[in-house]
Motif scaffolding. Structure first.
Motif, PDB file in Angstrom:
ATOM      1  N   GLU A   1       0.835  -1.196   0.000  1.00 54.14           N
ATOM      2  CA  GLU A   1       0.000   0.000   0.000  1.00 54.14           C
ATOM      3  C   GLU A   1       0.868   1.242   0.000  1.00 54.14           C
ATOM      4  OE1 GLU A   1      -2.754  -0.009   3.201  1.00 54.14           O
ATOM      5  OE2 GLU A   1      -3.589  -1.984   2.726  1.00 54.14           O
ATOM      6  N   ARG A   2       0.471   2.198  -0.812  1.00 52.13           N
ATOM      7  CA  ARG A   2       1.163   3.472  -0.835  1.00 52.13           C
ATOM      8  C   ARG A   2       0.228   4.552  -1.360  1.00 52.13           C
ATOM      9  NH1 ARG A   2       4.561   1.759  -4.751  1.00 52.13           N
ATOM     10  NH2 ARG A   2       4.344  -0.249  -3.725  1.00 52.13           N
ATOM     11  N   GLY A   3       0.552   5.802  -1.046  1.00 51.35           N
ATOM     12  CA  GLY A   3      -0.183   6.925  -1.590  1.00 51.35           C
ATOM     13  C   GLY A   3       0.705   7.660  -2.569  1.00 51.35           C
ATOM     14  N   LEU A   4       0.206   7.863  -3.773  1.00 53.39           N
ATOM     15  CA  LEU A   4       0.946   8.590  -4.800  1.00 53.39           C
ATOM     16  C   LEU A   4       0.321   9.970  -4.973  1.00 53.39           C
ATOM     17  CD1 LEU A   4       1.263   5.772  -7.510  1.00 53.39           C
ATOM     18  CD2 LEU A   4       2.902   6.359  -5.704  1.00 53.39           C
ATOM     19  N   THR A   5       1.133  10.942  -5.312  1.00 51.82           N
ATOM     20  CA  THR A   5       0.634  12.289  -5.558  1.00 51.82           C
ATOM     21  C   THR A   5       0.615  12.540  -7.051  1.00 51.82           C
ATOM     22  OG1 THR A   5       1.558  13.077  -3.454  1.00 51.82           O
ATOM     23  CG2 THR A   5       0.950  14.738  -5.083  1.00 51.82           C
ATOM     24  N   ALA A   6      -0.584  12.768  -7.585  1.00 51.68           N
ATOM     25  CA  ALA A   6      -0.716  13.089  -9.003  1.00 51.68           C
ATOM     26  C   ALA A   6      -0.232  14.506  -9.260  1.00 51.68           C
ATOM     27  CB  ALA A   6      -2.170  12.932  -9.437  1.00 51.68           C
ATOM     28  N   VAL A   7       0.064  14.818 -10.534  1.00 56.05           N
ATOM     29  CA  VAL A   7       0.537  16.164 -10.850  1.00 56.05           C
ATOM     30  C   VAL A   7      -0.543  17.207 -10.572  1.00 56.05           C
ATOM     31  CG1 VAL A   7       2.217  15.371 -12.555  1.00 56.05           C
ATOM     32  CG2 VAL A   7      -0.107  15.923 -13.287  1.00 56.05           C
ATOM     33  N   SER A   8      -1.796  16.771 -10.474  1.00 54.43           N
ATOM     34  CA  SER A   8      -2.899  17.670 -10.110  1.00 54.43           C
ATOM     35  C   SER A   8      -2.885  18.023  -8.635  1.00 54.43           C
ATOM     36  CB  SER A   8      -4.236  17.014 -10.453  1.00 54.43           C
ATOM     37  OG  SER A   8      -4.418  15.835  -9.671  1.00 54.43           O
ATOM     38  N   GLY A   9      -2.102  17.287  -7.844  1.00 52.26           N
ATOM     39  CA  GLY A   9      -2.074  17.465  -6.399  1.00 52.26           C
ATOM     40  C   GLY A   9      -2.943  16.474  -5.659  1.00 52.26           C
ATOM     41  N   ASP A  10      -3.783  15.726  -6.382  1.00 48.62           N
ATOM     42  CA  ASP A  10      -4.652  14.733  -5.751  1.00 48.62           C
ATOM     43  C   ASP A  10      -3.832  13.551  -5.254  1.00 48.62           C
ATOM     44  OD1 ASP A  10      -6.891  16.249  -6.377  1.00 48.62           O
ATOM     45  OD2 ASP A  10      -7.228  15.209  -8.278  1.00 48.62           O
TER      46      ASP A  10
ATOM     47  N   GLN B   1      -0.305   2.103 -15.401  1.00 50.75           N
ATOM     48  CA  GLN B   1       0.433   2.184 -16.653  1.00 50.75           C
ATOM     49  C   GLN B   1       1.754   2.907 -16.436  1.00 50.75           C
ATOM     50  OE1 GLN B   1      -1.321   3.541 -20.325  1.00 50.75           O
ATOM     51  NE2 GLN B   1      -3.370   3.563 -19.417  1.00 50.75           N
ATOM     52  N   PHE B   2       2.825   2.343 -16.953  1.00 48.66           N
ATOM     53  CA  PHE B   2       4.103   3.036 -16.981  1.00 48.66           C
ATOM     54  C   PHE B   2       4.355   3.486 -18.416  1.00 48.66           C
ATOM     55  CE2 PHE B   2       4.436   0.672 -13.095  1.00 48.66           C
ATOM     56  CZ  PHE B   2       5.212   1.462 -12.268  1.00 48.66           C
TER      57      PHE B   2
ATOM     58  N   VAL C   1      -4.218   4.847 -13.533  1.00 45.55           N
ATOM     59  CA  VAL C   1      -3.123   5.615 -12.929  1.00 45.55           C
ATOM     60  C   VAL C   1      -1.939   5.490 -13.885  1.00 45.55           C
ATOM     61  CG1 VAL C   1      -1.580   5.905 -10.955  1.00 45.55           C
ATOM     62  CG2 VAL C   1      -3.940   5.121 -10.595  1.00 45.55           C
ATOM     63  N   VAL C   2      -1.463   6.623 -14.376  1.00 46.14           N
ATOM     64  CA  VAL C   2      -0.434   6.623 -15.413  1.00 46.14           C
ATOM     65  C   VAL C   2       0.821   7.298 -14.875  1.00 46.14           C
ATOM     66  CG1 VAL C   2       0.113   7.271 -17.783  1.00 46.14           C
ATOM     67  CG2 VAL C   2      -2.260   6.756 -17.156  1.00 46.14           C
ATOM     68  N   VAL C   3       1.956   6.603 -14.991  1.00 45.93           N
ATOM     69  CA  VAL C   3       3.226   7.086 -14.450  1.00 45.93           C
ATOM     70  C   VAL C   3       4.166   7.458 -15.600  1.00 45.93           C
ATOM     71  CG1 VAL C   3       5.192   6.538 -12.945  1.00 45.93           C
ATOM     72  CG2 VAL C   3       2.931   5.544 -12.473  1.00 45.93           C
ATOM     73  N   PHE C   4       4.821   8.615 -15.460  1.00 53.17           N
ATOM     74  CA  PHE C   4       5.844   9.051 -16.404  1.00 53.17           C
ATOM     75  C   PHE C   4       7.150   9.281 -15.640  1.00 53.17           C
ATOM     76  CE2 PHE C   4       2.073  10.085 -18.798  1.00 53.17           C
ATOM     77  CZ  PHE C   4       2.444  10.049 -20.133  1.00 53.17           C
TER      78      PHE C   4
ATOM     79  N   VAL D   1      -2.256  11.223 -13.226  1.00 48.88           N
ATOM     80  CA  VAL D   1      -0.954  11.165 -13.886  1.00 48.88           C
ATOM     81  C   VAL D   1       0.100  11.465 -12.826  1.00 48.88           C
ATOM     82  CG1 VAL D   1       0.522  12.146 -15.675  1.00 48.88           C
ATOM     83  CG2 VAL D   1      -1.942  11.890 -16.084  1.00 48.88           C
ATOM     84  N   VAL D   2       1.070  10.581 -12.704  1.00 47.90           N
ATOM     85  CA  VAL D   2       2.052  10.640 -11.618  1.00 47.90           C
ATOM     86  C   VAL D   2       3.453  10.826 -12.194  1.00 47.90           C
ATOM     87  CG1 VAL D   2       3.100   9.358  -9.701  1.00 47.90           C
ATOM     88  CG2 VAL D   2       0.627   9.192 -10.137  1.00 47.90           C
ATOM     89  N   ALA D   3       4.199  11.766 -11.635  1.00 54.18           N
ATOM     90  CA  ALA D   3       5.593  11.998 -12.032  1.00 54.18           C
ATOM     91  C   ALA D   3       6.516  11.153 -11.156  1.00 54.18           C
ATOM     92  CB  ALA D   3       5.934  13.477 -11.888  1.00 54.18           C
ATOM     93  N   ASP D   4       7.445  10.464 -11.791  1.00 55.99           N
ATOM     94  CA  ASP D   4       8.417   9.633 -11.064  1.00 55.99           C
ATOM     95  C   ASP D   4       9.809   9.855 -11.670  1.00 55.99           C
ATOM     96  OD1 ASP D   4       9.579   7.708  -9.402  1.00 55.99           O
ATOM     97  OD2 ASP D   4       8.996   6.043 -10.700  1.00 55.99           O
TER      98      ASP D   4
END
Length: 202
Positions: free
Chosen positions: A16-25, A39-40, A71-74, A92-95
């Motif tokens: 389990e983890r919480g990711l921060t989207a680029v929207s801030g959500d 998706q990566f 959930v899409v990761v870049f 959309v998540v920045a990594d």
């Protein structure tokens, strides 16, 4: 090599983890109420990624109706990715440090661009992307994208309890689940065939 820590396979458990989207959500992975399609993708503004994501956007209501959260990761930093994610109806998540990429074994390879199977989609993506940039619907990618241009895509279908139900590691830049393939996998989530189906695709 394509993978740094070995593949994440059907039956694996995702912490389990919480990711921060680029929207801030904030985005919970796994989601306690829905399936997650993780998706990566590659870099911000990647024409091939945009070509695929437009197909997901067109059918996003179908995906949501099937009980799936996209959930899409870049591998781009937030400030580079945010202008490209404004109109996307999913997280959309920045990594940029590629921590998630490493955890899920998603790597880079020259095959991303050199595979003959990628050439047709690359041409279509560049032509389509150029039209959309002219129309103001998309932004040009950076001339030197963070993380380079050799990233490979990957897809994971994750159950609310954290189990990976299906996984696909792309062999070139446009080797990912289509929306039809995703929905077919979702329809199989209550059967024993999903693991074999996912393995057969790789």
């Amino acid at each position: 090599m394509r993978r740094s820590r070995g593949p994440v396979e059907p039956g694996s458990l995702v912490d389990e983890r919480g990711l921060t989207a680029v929207s801030g959500d904030q985005v919970a992975v796994p989601d306690p109420e829905r399936l997650i399609h993780l998706q990566f993708r590659r870099f911000a503004g990647c024409p091939v990624c945009n070509l695929h994501l437009r197909s997901v956007v067109r059918r996003h209501r179908e995906v949501e109706a099937a009980g799936v959260r996209e959930v899409v990761v870049f591998h781009s930093p937030t400030e580079e990715l945010a202008p490209h994610a404004t109109d996307l109806p999913f997280a959309v998540v920045a990594d940029p440090a590629r921590r998630l990429y490493a955890e899920f074994g998603v790597e880079r390879s020259p095959r991303a661009l050199l595979s003959p199977r990628a050439w047709g989609p690359i041409v279509r993506a560049v032509l389509s992307g150029a039209r959309n940039v002219v129309r103001g619907r998309e932004h040009l990618p950076s001339a030197g994208p963070h993380g380079g241009r050799l990233g490979l895509p990957a897809d994971f279908l994750i159950a609310p309890d954290g189990r990976v139900l299906a996984a696909k590691y792309g062999e070139h830049v446009y080797d990912q689940w289509s929306v039809d393939e995703l929905l077919e996998l979702v329809a199989l989530t209550d059967t024993r065939t999903i693991g074999r189906t996912a393995e057969g695709e790789r």
